[in-house]
Enzyme design. Sequence first.
Site, PDB file in Angstrom:
ATOM      1  N   HIS A 171       1.813   4.506  -2.828  1.00 33.80           N
ATOM      2  CA  HIS A 171       1.987   5.958  -2.642  1.00 33.80           C
ATOM      3  C   HIS A 171       3.363   6.396  -3.134  1.00 33.80           C
ATOM      4  CE1 HIS A 171      -1.638   6.846  -0.383  1.00 33.80           C
ATOM      5  NE2 HIS A 171      -1.376   5.976   0.569  1.00 33.80           N
ATOM      6  N   HIS A 218       0.830  -1.205   0.000  1.00 31.61           N
ATOM      7  CA  HIS A 218       0.000   0.000   0.000  1.00 31.61           C
ATOM      8  C   HIS A 218       0.873   1.267   0.000  1.00 31.61           C
ATOM      9  CE1 HIS A 218      -3.575   2.449   1.192  1.00 31.61           C
ATOM     10  NE2 HIS A 218      -2.645   3.186   1.765  1.00 31.61           N
ATOM     11  N   GLU A 219       1.779   1.343   0.968  1.00 23.84           N
ATOM     12  CA  GLU A 219       2.636   2.536   1.045  1.00 23.84           C
ATOM     13  C   GLU A 219       3.542   2.602  -0.182  1.00 23.84           C
ATOM     14  OE1 GLU A 219       1.729   4.606   3.181  1.00 23.84           O
ATOM     15  OE2 GLU A 219       0.551   3.253   4.449  1.00 23.84           O
ATOM     16  N   GLU A 267      -4.755   7.776  -2.726  1.00 26.85           N
ATOM     17  CA  GLU A 267      -5.250   6.483  -2.246  1.00 26.85           C
ATOM     18  C   GLU A 267      -5.616   5.574  -3.416  1.00 26.85           C
ATOM     19  OE1 GLU A 267      -5.293   5.018   0.752  1.00 26.85           O
ATOM     20  OE2 GLU A 267      -4.213   6.767   1.504  1.00 26.85           O
TER      21      GLU A 267
END
Lengths: 503, 503
Positions: free
Chosen positions: B271, B267-268, B297
């Site tokens: 980003h 997830h990170e 997101e």
Amino acid sequence: MPDLSVASAVEALKKLEATSAAYDHVLGVLSLDASTAAPKGSYPGRSLTTGVMSGLHYQLISDERNGQLYEYLSAHADELDEQTRREVEVGKKNYDKMHRIPMEEYVAFRTLLSEAQAVWEKAKLENDFAAFAPYLEKIVDYNRKFAGYYNPHMAPYDALLNEYEEGMNTATLDAFFAQLRETIVPLLAKIQSAPQPDDSFLRVLCPVEGQRLLSGQIMEVMGLDRNYCGIAETEHPFTTNFNNHDVRITTHYYPEAVASSLFSVIHEGGHAIYELGCDDRYNGTFLYGGVSMGIHESQSRFFENIVGRSREFVENVIFPRVKAIFPAQFASVSPLDFYRAINRVQPSLIRTEADELTYCLHIMVRYEIEKQLIDGSLAVADVPGKWNALYREYLGVDVPDDAHGCLQDVHWAGGSIGYFPSYALGSAYGPQFLHEMEKDLGDIAPDLRAGDLTRIKGWLRENIHRHASFYKPGQLFERVCGKFDARYYTDYLTKKYTALYLE
Amino acid sequence: MPDLSVASAVEALKKLEATSAAYDHVLGVLSLDASTAAPKGSYPGRSLTTGVMSGLHYQLISDERNGQLYEYLSAHADELDEQTRREVEVGKKNYDKMHRIPMEEYVAFRTLLSEAQAVWEKAKLENDFAAFAPYLEKIVDYNRKFAGYYNPHMAPYDALLNEYEEGMNTATLDAFFAQLRETIVPLLAKIQSAPQPDDSFLRVLCPVEGQRLLSGQIMEVMGLDRNYCGIAETEHPFTTNFNNHDVRITTHYYPEAVASSLFSVIHEGGHAIYELGCDDRYNGTFLYGGVSMGIHESQSRFFENIVGRSREFVENVIFPRVKAIFPAQFASVSPLDFYRAINRVQPSLIRTEADELTYCLHIMVRYEIEKQLIDGSLAVADVPGKWNALYREYLGVDVPDDAHGCLQDVHWAGGSIGYFPSYALGSAYGPQFLHEMEKDLGDIAPDLRAGDLTRIKGWLRENIHRHASFYKPGQLFERVCGKFDARYYTDYLTKKYTALYLE
């Protein structure tokens, strides 16, 4: 400034100091991040930010209006409390200095350093002095130029020395180092013909996880409150501090050199104890933090050597902990074996790994080179040759490459020329502090044996730490010890190493 | 400003932007340090510095002279290149906003947040909502007040939403969430009466050292260049970025929940890919970095879910690596078992651990509470009760304590109200991006199976990442996808979970 009242001028001063402290904090965090966490390729962006922030800090400190403020406050000095009076004195000194440095030069220098750090790291890794040389040349040029801004009335290298140890000069250092050599060189010769202790067990594999545990235990013995003192890992250990409740030490773990990180932690822990012991009243003012590099090193080296390498502490505090964490590695080692190995004298290549006796010889090499770089008698290109020749002359060792030679230290890459002598001065201040301490406390050997540093830390805090930068370094030293006399140091070395090798 | 030329005005703008970027950088590093390395007790000093730096940043942005500068540049817009034109637009918007916020309030808010973070951490650890409540009250008050400064013509919660997703409002979100519920609630009911896969093997002990190794491997698969992207450990994972060559992701390792850090990293990492993919030309300008929280997101959740939780990627890329690092733990687990376990639907307490299907229900709880806090219909003291009631209503679970309830997220402590809906929007944007991507690239299943994300990243970079904040979020989305339609998301969920549970 006819419309100024003393109260409003003091308020303006305090605000200026708080703002300046905030810049110091963020520049410090940027630099800490660079050494501990930042990805390698991130330095160009950080250089830009460092440049902008340094420029703003410069503008803040050198603003013309501050000149008027200091003038006004100096004229009303008798209406100020003694702390504020000293803040004015320190602020004015910085203002005068910064005011003489053109902003473009100041910012260009800070930006250069931010790059130089990364270049030096790579150059050291790749043993490539040529890559670092152009940066060192610029750093020397800036230092020479800045010396004139710092103090136009001093010889340039003296002006640089004064940045790290106010009141110090080449004449004093030449005499000091000569005195050290008179003791160290013949003592070393005798030691080298005496039987040498076995220290091979210091090079057995001690996994880093266990070494991390050991760091934690040693920090606990030293009374370093982890709530206010962090530890991180870096290539070259250092301590940084943002206020007296936020200090960070760093270390580097070598799996096959357990003593390396251990004594780094004790050394940096000594710096941290100093910073953590400063009175709250100095936070956010110009008087915040340890007063000079020499006094700072006196504290770090006090803990590293006088405490950390003492027979009492090594045998009773360090060794049992090392043995508990690495039982197999030290199964057949006695406490005395360990003490003797830790203090083995061996002229070597790397300053930070040097024993206590030969340490100052490493400093002398750097001192000679710095003097000559600044007075122009040595070209940067000739540094490796000069370095290697001096190591041969002073320490009797052959330097195999620049990574183990003139590229080993971060200081020059960090812009610092004139810093190294502080290490020797600090080493020499320590035994004189010890002499005064034992006048007050009696023999500290039982404290060391018990691993209870309360009285020792208490005495140092009372006499040194709590004052932060309120007194000038020479003044602080004389309040505690009277006149500086290197014989306390040479006597200490003679006694310790005679007992170890010659009795 | 009659003496201004366009060239000198542009120069002034660029300098303003570079200075502002430097403040963002140092405030970001202070905050990163706070979460990753700083000793716990160090926050008061950091709060002071954050206060000073935020104040200076505020002064920089809201300086009256900027108003004139923007006016002048807007009047000469046709003489500017399109990037500078957009920089003027964004700068002016920030100026107008900041200019309306009184400096004392701005600084007080930043200082409050710096404390609130530490208080929240402790409150969560000790399950003590009462300790955090006074801070949350102040944060709500500030947000309500600031909403009026941000946009005096909008309802307060809409104004807050616009800070994270420009163009968003309550009416749109109410409809969006209603549409999600129409799909998710009946689908969830069917799934809950279907047989459940075994996921007990996801809770066996996987030592943190191995998990760290796994993070490194996943970052490599994702093509995250460690030269420009660091990873650190924090309580609550996040990503921060200082420029497109300096991005940091963080994760938290739980020895008995290997999937937790694994999917945090993905997830990170999503980003980070966004930030690393921004064009260099935007560094140090107002257009630097991802354009909105919703678009951000959409990227993190694209990688986490559409890539990371896809059958192709889980079975062929993730599982073999997990099994190689933890062979004993996964000896009797098949790739399909692992895929089904990773995607097990289970209404639960913790948002960050939620499965993909029920995730948006967690967001809806926060959305409802935020709306009511801001319109004053819910008191802070009643947040735990409301939270627990909504969890029962939406997810059918009983909240045992506030640490697993309303204290779980960092966002409110960080001052962010109106942020949470971005997670749901981002989740919904992803499948519509996927639809467009597959129009251009064809089926991406082979890429996922091969663990080769080159084409996928290339498409995202080309269409989204490289533009940084040049386009407004709605504009960017429409350039790529046309009109936003949540049905892409509900169709995606229906298809994925029908295949997993109902076929």
